[in-house]
Design an enzyme around this catalytic site. Structure first.
Site, PDB file in Angstrom:
ATOM      1  N   PRO A   9       1.085  -1.842  -0.185  1.00  0.00           N
ATOM      2  CA  PRO A   9      -0.556   0.259  -0.175  1.00  0.00           C
ATOM      3  C   PRO A   9       1.211   1.345  -0.160  1.00  0.00           C
ATOM      4  CG  PRO A   9      -0.182  -1.053   2.228  1.00  0.00           C
ATOM      5  CD  PRO A   9       0.876  -2.360   0.814  1.00  0.00           C
ATOM      6  N   ASN A  10       0.471   2.128  -0.826  1.00  0.00           N
ATOM      7  CA  ASN A  10       0.965   3.801  -0.738  1.00  0.00           C
ATOM      8  C   ASN A  10       2.349   3.940  -1.494  1.00  0.00           C
ATOM      9  OD1 ASN A  10      -1.140   4.479   0.549  1.00  0.00           O
ATOM     10  ND2 ASN A  10      -0.527   3.729   2.285  1.00  0.00           N
ATOM     11  N   ARG A  17       4.326  10.769  -1.982  1.00  0.00           N
ATOM     12  CA  ARG A  17       4.049  10.833  -1.153  1.00  0.00           C
ATOM     13  C   ARG A  17       5.198  11.121  -0.441  1.00  0.00           C
ATOM     14  NH1 ARG A  17       4.714   4.605   1.034  1.00  0.00           N
ATOM     15  NH2 ARG A  17       4.174   5.221   2.364  1.00  0.00           N
ATOM     16  N   TYR A  22      10.977   9.259   1.492  1.00  0.00           N
ATOM     17  CA  TYR A  22      11.109   8.441   0.539  1.00  0.00           C
ATOM     18  C   TYR A  22      11.701   8.480  -1.291  1.00  0.00           C
ATOM     19  CZ  TYR A  22       7.536   6.058   3.468  1.00  0.00           C
ATOM     20  OH  TYR A  22       7.083   5.461   4.420  1.00  0.00           O
ATOM     21  N   ASN A  74       8.147  -5.269  -0.375  1.00  0.00           N
ATOM     22  CA  ASN A  74       8.677  -4.212   0.139  1.00  0.00           C
ATOM     23  C   ASN A  74       6.756  -4.210   0.566  1.00  0.00           C
ATOM     24  OD1 ASN A  74       7.509  -1.990   1.859  1.00  0.00           O
ATOM     25  ND2 ASN A  74       9.003  -0.134   0.250  1.00  0.00           N
ATOM     26  N   ALA A  77       2.502  -0.792   5.174  1.00  0.00           N
ATOM     27  CA  ALA A  77       2.686  -0.739   6.348  1.00  0.00           C
ATOM     28  C   ALA A  77       2.229  -2.130   6.866  1.00  0.00           C
ATOM     29  CB  ALA A  77       1.667   0.446   6.455  1.00  0.00           C
ATOM     30  N   ASP A  87       2.348 -15.850   5.880  1.00  0.00           N
ATOM     31  CA  ASP A  87       1.663 -17.053   6.239  1.00  0.00           C
ATOM     32  C   ASP A  87       1.707 -17.151   4.682  1.00  0.00           C
ATOM     33  OD1 ASP A  87       1.928 -17.396   8.958  1.00  0.00           O
ATOM     34  OD2 ASP A  87      -0.813 -17.450   8.636  1.00  0.00           O
ATOM     35  N   GLU A  98      12.571  -9.168   1.710  1.00  0.00           N
ATOM     36  CA  GLU A  98      11.697  -7.843   2.673  1.00  0.00           C
ATOM     37  C   GLU A  98      12.710  -6.588   2.636  1.00  0.00           C
ATOM     38  OE1 GLU A  98      12.208  -7.595   6.953  1.00  0.00           O
ATOM     39  OE2 GLU A  98      10.601  -5.955   7.101  1.00  0.00           O
ATOM     40  N   HIS A 100      12.886  -2.392   2.837  1.00  0.00           N
ATOM     41  CA  HIS A 100      11.809  -0.914   2.818  1.00  0.00           C
ATOM     42  C   HIS A 100      12.744   0.490   2.464  1.00  0.00           C
ATOM     43  CE1 HIS A 100       9.172  -2.887   5.738  1.00  0.00           C
ATOM     44  NE2 HIS A 100      10.106  -3.717   5.749  1.00  0.00           N
ATOM     45  N   ARG A 107      12.563   4.984  12.971  1.00  0.00           N
ATOM     46  CA  ARG A 107      11.241   5.997  12.727  1.00  0.00           C
ATOM     47  C   ARG A 107      10.349   5.765  14.639  1.00  0.00           C
ATOM     48  NH1 ARG A 107       8.741   5.329   6.653  1.00  0.00           N
ATOM     49  NH2 ARG A 107       8.131   7.167   7.647  1.00  0.00           N
TER      50      ARG A 107
HETATM   51  C1  DQA Z   1       7.573   1.280   4.198  1.00  0.00           C
HETATM   52  C2  DQA Z   1       7.928   1.279   5.643  1.00  0.00           C
HETATM   53  C3  DQA Z   1       6.590   1.067   5.962  1.00  0.00           C
HETATM   54  O1  DQA Z   1       6.934   1.239   7.465  1.00  0.00           O
HETATM   55  C4  DQA Z   1       5.248   2.583   6.014  1.00  0.00           C
HETATM   56  O2  DQA Z   1       4.051   2.017   5.972  1.00  0.00           O
HETATM   57  C5  DQA Z   1       5.694   2.269   4.037  1.00  0.00           C
HETATM   58  C6  DQA Z   1       7.096   2.246   3.404  1.00  0.00           C
HETATM   59  C7  DQA Z   1       9.326   1.861   3.163  1.00  0.00           C
HETATM   60  O3  DQA Z   1       9.904   1.549   2.178  1.00  0.00           O
HETATM   61  O4  DQA Z   1      10.202   2.365   4.062  1.00  0.00           O
HETATM   62  O5  DQA Z   1       4.791   2.152   3.368  1.00  0.00           O
HETATM   63  O6  DQA Z   1       7.360   0.012   3.661  1.00  0.00           O
END
Ligand code: DQA
Length: 147
Positions: A9-10, A17, A22, A74, A77, A87, A98, A100, A107
């Site tokens: 998401p996002n 954003r 980011y 990624n 949230a 799972d 993973e 980020h 943070r």
């Molecule tokens: C994120 C970090 C997460 O905490 C956040 O909710 C994101 C982006 C990152 O890429 O730093 O949406 O995964």
């Protein structure tokens, strides 16, 4: 080698954003950068982004049936909330990294928890969008292909 790049998401809002956290590259810029990196290394990337938890789970399952060699995810949230995503990664048994963009350890406290991490072979954070490239490096080195 086939790698699925999954963004939660996002992350479709990259560049818009919170650019201080980011960066200014858009999601399209990110895909172009990864595509270029993969082209040079004989890796076939496939991209998926969704703002919906179930859709992300479905895409992880699909990776199994496609016999993907690796997943870079990624989860946004959902990292901090989703046992279902954990799972899903456990279900498919595909090497998963993973990523980020920001350093989630520096943070808010609630970003320190990652459910998915225990199913992942590696985590990259705080390296901006280059983190996706480092994740690909990890997957290619691990399986002895590419680079
Ligand atoms: C994120 C970090 C997460 O905490 C956040 O909710 C994101 C982006 C990152 O890429 O730093 O949406 O995964």
């Amino acid at each position: 080698m086939k790698i699925i790049i999954i963004n939660g998401p996002n992350l479709n809002m990259l560049g818009i954003r919170e650019p201080d956290k980011y960066g200014t590259e858009s999601y399209s810029d990110l895909m172009a950068k990864i595509r270029k990196y993969c082209e040079d290394r004989n890796i076939e990337p496939e991209f998926f982004q969704s703002n919906h938890e179930g859709a992300l789970i479905d895409r992880i399952h699909q990776a199994y049936f496609e016999k993907a060699d690796g997943i870079v995810i990624n989860p946004g949230a959902y990292t901090h909330t989703s046992i279902a995503l954990l799972d899903a990664v456990k279900s498919v048994g595909i090497p998963t990294v993973e990523v980020h963009i920001s350093d989630v350890t520096k943070r808010e406290d609630f970003r320190r928890i990652s459910y998915i991490r225990q199913a992942c072979c590696f985590t990259v954070m705080g390296q901006g969008t280059d983190g996706y490239l480092r994740a690909i490096d990890y997957l290619t080195e691990k399986t002895g292909e590419g680079i």
